[in-house]
Design a protein around this motif. Sequence first.
Motif, PDB file in Angstrom:
ATOM      1  N   TYR A   1       0.844  -1.194   0.000  1.00  0.00           N
ATOM      2  CA  TYR A   1       0.000   0.000   0.000  1.00  0.00           C
ATOM      3  C   TYR A   1       0.879   1.243   0.000  1.00  0.00           C
ATOM      4  CZ  TYR A   1       1.040   0.491   5.014  1.00  0.00           C
ATOM      5  OH  TYR A   1       1.674   0.642   6.220  1.00  0.00           O
ATOM      6  N   TYR A   2       0.251   2.360  -0.376  1.00  0.00           N
ATOM      7  CA  TYR A   2       0.921   3.666  -0.350  1.00  0.00           C
ATOM      8  C   TYR A   2       0.325   4.511   0.753  1.00  0.00           C
ATOM      9  CZ  TYR A   2       2.215   8.437  -1.628  1.00  0.00           C
ATOM     10  OH  TYR A   2       2.694   9.731  -1.599  1.00  0.00           O
ATOM     11  N   SER A   3       1.157   5.143   1.554  1.00  0.00           N
ATOM     12  CA  SER A   3       0.719   6.044   2.614  1.00  0.00           C
ATOM     13  C   SER A   3       0.953   7.483   2.175  1.00  0.00           C
ATOM     14  CB  SER A   3       1.496   5.767   3.903  1.00  0.00           C
ATOM     15  OG  SER A   3       1.241   6.784   4.857  1.00  0.00           O
ATOM     16  N   PRO A   4      -0.103   8.233   1.843  1.00  0.00           N
ATOM     17  CA  PRO A   4       0.097   9.615   1.392  1.00  0.00           C
ATOM     18  C   PRO A   4       0.657  10.519   2.477  1.00  0.00           C
ATOM     19  CG  PRO A   4      -2.243   9.116   1.631  1.00  0.00           C
ATOM     20  CD  PRO A   4      -1.514   7.825   1.783  1.00  0.00           C
ATOM     21  N   ASP A   5       0.327  10.265   3.736  1.00  0.00           N
ATOM     22  CA  ASP A   5       0.859  11.094   4.816  1.00  0.00           C
ATOM     23  C   ASP A   5       2.368  10.938   4.950  1.00  0.00           C
ATOM     24  OD1 ASP A   5      -1.676  12.024   5.394  1.00  0.00           O
ATOM     25  OD2 ASP A   5      -2.059  10.486   6.916  1.00  0.00           O
ATOM     26  N   GLU A   6       2.857   9.714   4.811  1.00  0.00           N
ATOM     27  CA  GLU A   6       4.302   9.448   4.883  1.00  0.00           C
ATOM     28  C   GLU A   6       4.997   9.692   3.547  1.00  0.00           C
ATOM     29  OE1 GLU A   6       5.379   5.717   7.367  1.00  0.00           O
ATOM     30  OE2 GLU A   6       3.496   5.257   6.327  1.00  0.00           O
ATOM     31  N   GLU A   7       4.228   9.727   2.455  1.00  0.00           N
ATOM     32  CA  GLU A   7       4.769   9.687   1.096  1.00  0.00           C
ATOM     33  C   GLU A   7       5.706   8.486   0.971  1.00  0.00           C
ATOM     34  OE1 GLU A   7       5.907  13.177  -0.912  1.00  0.00           O
ATOM     35  OE2 GLU A   7       4.679  14.500   0.311  1.00  0.00           O
ATOM     36  N   ALA A   8       5.145   7.328   1.340  1.00  0.00           N
ATOM     37  CA  ALA A   8       5.947   6.105   1.383  1.00  0.00           C
ATOM     38  C   ALA A   8       5.149   4.920   0.867  1.00  0.00           C
ATOM     39  CB  ALA A   8       6.419   5.833   2.809  1.00  0.00           C
ATOM     40  N   ILE A   9       5.858   4.027   0.192  1.00  0.00           N
ATOM     41  CA  ILE A   9       5.306   2.760  -0.290  1.00  0.00           C
ATOM     42  C   ILE A   9       5.721   1.674   0.690  1.00  0.00           C
ATOM     43  CG2 ILE A   9       5.428   1.036  -2.136  1.00  0.00           C
ATOM     44  CD1 ILE A   9       6.050   3.425  -4.046  1.00  0.00           C
ATOM     45  N   HIS A  10       4.761   0.867   1.111  1.00  0.00           N
ATOM     46  CA  HIS A  10       5.037  -0.247   2.018  1.00  0.00           C
ATOM     47  C   HIS A  10       4.757  -1.548   1.273  1.00  0.00           C
ATOM     48  CE1 HIS A  10       5.369   2.236   5.722  1.00  0.00           C
ATOM     49  NE2 HIS A  10       4.611   3.054   5.004  1.00  0.00           N
ATOM     50  N   LEU A  11       5.734  -2.449   1.296  1.00  0.00           N
ATOM     51  CA  LEU A  11       5.623  -3.706   0.557  1.00  0.00           C
ATOM     52  C   LEU A  11       5.959  -4.871   1.477  1.00  0.00           C
ATOM     53  CD1 LEU A  11       7.645  -2.503  -2.550  1.00  0.00           C
ATOM     54  CD2 LEU A  11       5.182  -2.901  -2.538  1.00  0.00           C
ATOM     55  N   SER A  12       5.053  -5.831   1.573  1.00  0.00           N
ATOM     56  CA  SER A  12       5.366  -7.034   2.340  1.00  0.00           C
ATOM     57  C   SER A  12       6.394  -7.860   1.589  1.00  0.00           C
ATOM     58  CB  SER A  12       4.104  -7.859   2.600  1.00  0.00           C
ATOM     59  OG  SER A  12       3.626  -8.424   1.390  1.00  0.00           O
ATOM     60  N   ASP A  13       6.947  -8.850   2.271  1.00  0.00           N
ATOM     61  CA  ASP A  13       8.004  -9.672   1.684  1.00  0.00           C
ATOM     62  C   ASP A  13       7.560 -10.325   0.379  1.00  0.00           C
ATOM     63  OD1 ASP A  13      10.670 -10.923   1.908  1.00  0.00           O
ATOM     64  OD2 ASP A  13       9.516 -12.772   2.102  1.00  0.00           O
ATOM     65  N   SER A  14       6.289 -10.717   0.307  1.00  0.00           N
ATOM     66  CA  SER A  14       5.797 -11.439  -0.870  1.00  0.00           C
ATOM     67  C   SER A  14       5.715 -10.565  -2.116  1.00  0.00           C
ATOM     68  CB  SER A  14       4.413 -12.039  -0.583  1.00  0.00           C
ATOM     69  OG  SER A  14       3.464 -11.018  -0.315  1.00  0.00           O
ATOM     70  N   PHE A  15       5.774  -9.241  -1.952  1.00  0.00           N
ATOM     71  CA  PHE A  15       5.701  -8.333  -3.101  1.00  0.00           C
ATOM     72  C   PHE A  15       7.083  -7.883  -3.583  1.00  0.00           C
ATOM     73  CE2 PHE A  15       1.404  -7.813  -1.383  1.00  0.00           C
ATOM     74  CZ  PHE A  15       0.646  -7.876  -2.546  1.00  0.00           C
ATOM     75  N   GLY A  16       8.142  -8.524  -3.092  1.00  0.00           N
ATOM     76  CA  GLY A  16       9.486  -8.087  -3.431  1.00  0.00           C
ATOM     77  C   GLY A  16       9.812  -8.109  -4.906  1.00  0.00           C
TER      78      GLY A  16
END
Length: 334
Positions: free
Chosen positions: A198-213
């Motif tokens: 998912y993307y966090s607009p407040d952090e301006e950051a993309i978060h990826l679990s291990d399976s999405f590497g």
Amino acid sequence: SLNLSGLPQLPGVGPTTESRHLDLEASVARARLNPAGTTLTIGVSGYVTYVPEADSRLGADSVLVQIWDEDSGDDDLMVTTTTDRTGYFSAVISWDPSVEGEDKPDLYITYATINPYVSVYNGTWTSFGTPYSWRSSTVSNVDGSLVYFGYLTPADLDDHAALGIHTDITRAARWLKTRGGFDTPPVRAYWPDGDWAYYSPDEEAIHLSDSFGWEEDTHTHEYGHHWMKHFGHEAISDDYCNGQCDDDVFLGDCGHCSSCPEAPGWAWVEGWPNWLADVVTRSWAGDYGDSPRTSRDGESPPSVCSESGVAPDPGLTEDYIHALLRDIEDHTND
């Protein structure tokens, strides 16, 4: 150590790898014809690479590369550069023994997942605030010649996806810049982190679990949300909870299905990043000579919602927005 000041700009369409290496050799040769006292002119080159799962070796695009002289005390940073789109890097060092205090340098390379558009962090160590980085072995007592570090690759195979994520997002940033003129602000990517993407607009950051590497389309899709925050219409509502494709609305465990209708606006919020993932990964063959392992083909959207089995409202369904954008973008009369 890692020095993040003065980052070079993201390489665009520039000199080929072969011409860069020839320029390096020529620079060293000219210096030998015109020596300046005891100064040594040293050409340094190599590749930063990664291995996607069981596939062949790939070059890491626009990775920060720093060349250091190893000392008994603090090491000295000699040059900062970046890899090109093939993973190749090169630089010229001038070494004056009277200034440096030793006759010949002991050189090593550090490389890190950071450039002006993206930086990739280990999601399990986010509080430390530094990107992934690695170092080479040291080449001791270098004289005035060409030093080739070969193919630099992280020793831990579990780290390789960080370079892949960095490369994929860099390619998306380059596509938006060269095709659309958008100079997208920097984004952070955390991997591995959490249990989803998912993307966090407040952090301006993309978060990826291990399976999405290794899912290139997901990396590009989430970057599309980052672009939308700055140049599009991103914020529609607080969540996806509408009883459609939700695991548990009461607990707030809600999601979305690309083939099913959602609340007004969400079709655009998800459909545009889906199209970006589609068009950018399709451009890889022409731009880089390789193909993604994962992609999002929007040419033929499903006729029914995967949850209800009923034909969805196209205006509320992301697959149809994706297909509409694909139809506008491509040259096929369909």
